[in-house]
Design a protein around this motif. Structure first.
Motif, PDB file in Angstrom:
ATOM      1  N   SER A 244       0.847  -1.189   0.000  1.00  0.00           N
ATOM      2  CA  SER A 244       0.000   0.000   0.000  1.00  0.00           C
ATOM      3  C   SER A 244       0.888   1.246   0.000  1.00  0.00           C
ATOM      4  O   SER A 244       2.053   1.190   0.435  1.00  0.00           O
ATOM      5  CB  SER A 244      -0.898   0.014   1.234  1.00  0.00           C
ATOM      6  OG  SER A 244      -0.130   0.328   2.389  1.00  0.00           O
ATOM      7  N   PRO A 245       0.367   2.383  -0.459  1.00  0.00           N
ATOM      8  CA  PRO A 245       1.149   3.618  -0.424  1.00  0.00           C
ATOM      9  C   PRO A 245       1.621   3.972   0.996  1.00  0.00           C
ATOM     10  O   PRO A 245       2.741   4.450   1.178  1.00  0.00           O
ATOM     11  CB  PRO A 245       0.177   4.676  -0.968  1.00  0.00           C
ATOM     12  CG  PRO A 245      -0.775   3.893  -1.825  1.00  0.00           C
ATOM     13  CD  PRO A 245      -0.909   2.561  -1.143  1.00  0.00           C
ATOM     14  N   LEU A 246       0.785   3.702   2.005  1.00  0.00           N
ATOM     15  CA  LEU A 246       1.171   3.971   3.392  1.00  0.00           C
ATOM     16  C   LEU A 246       2.366   3.116   3.796  1.00  0.00           C
ATOM     17  O   LEU A 246       3.315   3.600   4.403  1.00  0.00           O
ATOM     18  CB  LEU A 246      -0.008   3.720   4.336  1.00  0.00           C
ATOM     19  CG  LEU A 246       0.288   3.860   5.829  1.00  0.00           C
ATOM     20  CD1 LEU A 246       0.704   5.290   6.157  1.00  0.00           C
ATOM     21  CD2 LEU A 246      -0.926   3.459   6.649  1.00  0.00           C
ATOM     22  N   THR A 247       2.331   1.851   3.433  1.00  0.00           N
ATOM     23  CA  THR A 247       3.443   0.956   3.772  1.00  0.00           C
ATOM     24  C   THR A 247       4.715   1.404   3.071  1.00  0.00           C
ATOM     25  O   THR A 247       5.786   1.454   3.689  1.00  0.00           O
ATOM     26  CB  THR A 247       3.110  -0.503   3.385  1.00  0.00           C
ATOM     27  OG1 THR A 247       1.961  -0.903   4.125  1.00  0.00           O
ATOM     28  CG2 THR A 247       4.269  -1.435   3.686  1.00  0.00           C
ATOM     29  N   ILE A 248       4.630   1.763   1.823  1.00  0.00           N
ATOM     30  CA  ILE A 248       5.804   2.221   1.081  1.00  0.00           C
ATOM     31  C   ILE A 248       6.395   3.453   1.751  1.00  0.00           C
ATOM     32  O   ILE A 248       7.614   3.570   1.918  1.00  0.00           O
ATOM     33  CB  ILE A 248       5.450   2.503  -0.399  1.00  0.00           C
ATOM     34  CG1 ILE A 248       5.121   1.188  -1.106  1.00  0.00           C
ATOM     35  CG2 ILE A 248       6.584   3.227  -1.106  1.00  0.00           C
ATOM     36  CD1 ILE A 248       4.542   1.353  -2.495  1.00  0.00           C
TER      37      ILE A 248
ATOM     38  N   GLY B  87      13.309   1.169   3.105  1.00  0.00           N
ATOM     39  CA  GLY B  87      13.843   0.994   1.758  1.00  0.00           C
ATOM     40  C   GLY B  87      12.884   1.403   0.663  1.00  0.00           C
ATOM     41  O   GLY B  87      13.059   1.015  -0.478  1.00  0.00           O
ATOM     42  N   GLY B  88      11.859   2.180   0.980  1.00  0.00           N
ATOM     43  CA  GLY B  88      10.882   2.566  -0.030  1.00  0.00           C
ATOM     44  C   GLY B  88      10.080   1.373  -0.503  1.00  0.00           C
ATOM     45  O   GLY B  88       9.734   0.511   0.287  1.00  0.00           O
ATOM     46  N   ALA B  89       9.817   1.309  -1.807  1.00  0.00           N
ATOM     47  CA  ALA B  89       8.991   0.230  -2.350  1.00  0.00           C
ATOM     48  C   ALA B  89       9.668  -1.126  -2.161  1.00  0.00           C
ATOM     49  O   ALA B  89       9.070  -2.060  -1.695  1.00  0.00           O
ATOM     50  CB  ALA B  89       8.672   0.484  -3.817  1.00  0.00           C
ATOM     51  N   GLY B  90      10.915  -1.262  -2.522  1.00  0.00           N
ATOM     52  CA  GLY B  90      11.711  -2.468  -2.287  1.00  0.00           C
ATOM     53  C   GLY B  90      10.966  -3.790  -2.395  1.00  0.00           C
ATOM     54  O   GLY B  90       9.829  -3.853  -2.802  1.00  0.00           O
ATOM     55  N   ALA B  91      11.641  -4.859  -2.031  1.00  0.00           N
ATOM     56  CA  ALA B  91      11.068  -6.197  -2.090  1.00  0.00           C
ATOM     57  C   ALA B  91      10.060  -6.382  -0.957  1.00  0.00           C
ATOM     58  O   ALA B  91      10.306  -6.002   0.185  1.00  0.00           O
ATOM     59  CB  ALA B  91      12.170  -7.242  -2.003  1.00  0.00           C
TER      60      ALA B  91
END
Length: 158
Positions: free
Chosen positions: A55-59, A64-68
């Motif tokens: 989700s955008p909140l998690t990112i 590490g941003g979007a990452g794995a």
């Protein structure tokens, strides 16, 4: 006409097979390692089938941003261990949040930690260990175990 049969080779093969069926620790070790390998492959491939995206909140909250997916710090992946005895093959982790990622959780429900309700949005299931929602081995996990067992049995008659 005389037929002579030397049973010594047959006895050796049968003794070897019986020994393999009594001392199964090597088989259990191979099974636990194969299941661990399947688990690591899930992390490498992002699930099989692919895990739900972040989700955008998690990112935004991740270091590490979007990452794995499931690998922000690597703690979960590193925590997974394979163990065995003569009778069991086990893989797992003792991290309290692992079941939430494996099975998913709904906002407000108590996560698998049983300490507090999930304060953020729904967390989709991202099964990383080859088990189903009931805790039984998944079909893919079963296929891997079957392959290991078949190889073990074939070797026991050699």
């Amino acid at each position: 006409m005389t037929i002579n049969f030397d049973a010594s080779e047959l006895e050796r093969v049968l003794h070897n097979a019986a020994n393999h069926m009594t001392h199964t620790a090597p088989l259990m070790e191979d099974i636990s390692r194969a299941l661990l390998s399947e688990t690591m492959m899930n992390f490498q491939l992002g699930g099989r089938p692919a895990w739900a995206g972040l989700s955008p909140l998690t990112i935004a909250r991740r270091r590490g941003g979007a990452g794995a997916i499931l690998q922000d710090t690597g703690e979960l992946k590193r925590s997974i261990k394979a163990t065995h005895t003569n009778d069991t093959a086990t893989i797992g982790t003792n991290l309290v949040y692992a079941p939430t990622h494996q099975f998913g959780a709904k906002m407000g429900q108590y996560g698998h930690t049983a300490k507090s309700p999930i304060p953020w949005g729904n967390i989709p299931a991202r099964p990383f260990i080859p088990i189903d929602k009931n805790g039984d081995i998944s079909y893919d996990g079963f296929l891997v175990v079957r392959e290991v067992v078949n190889g073990y049995l074939a070797g026991s008659f050699g």
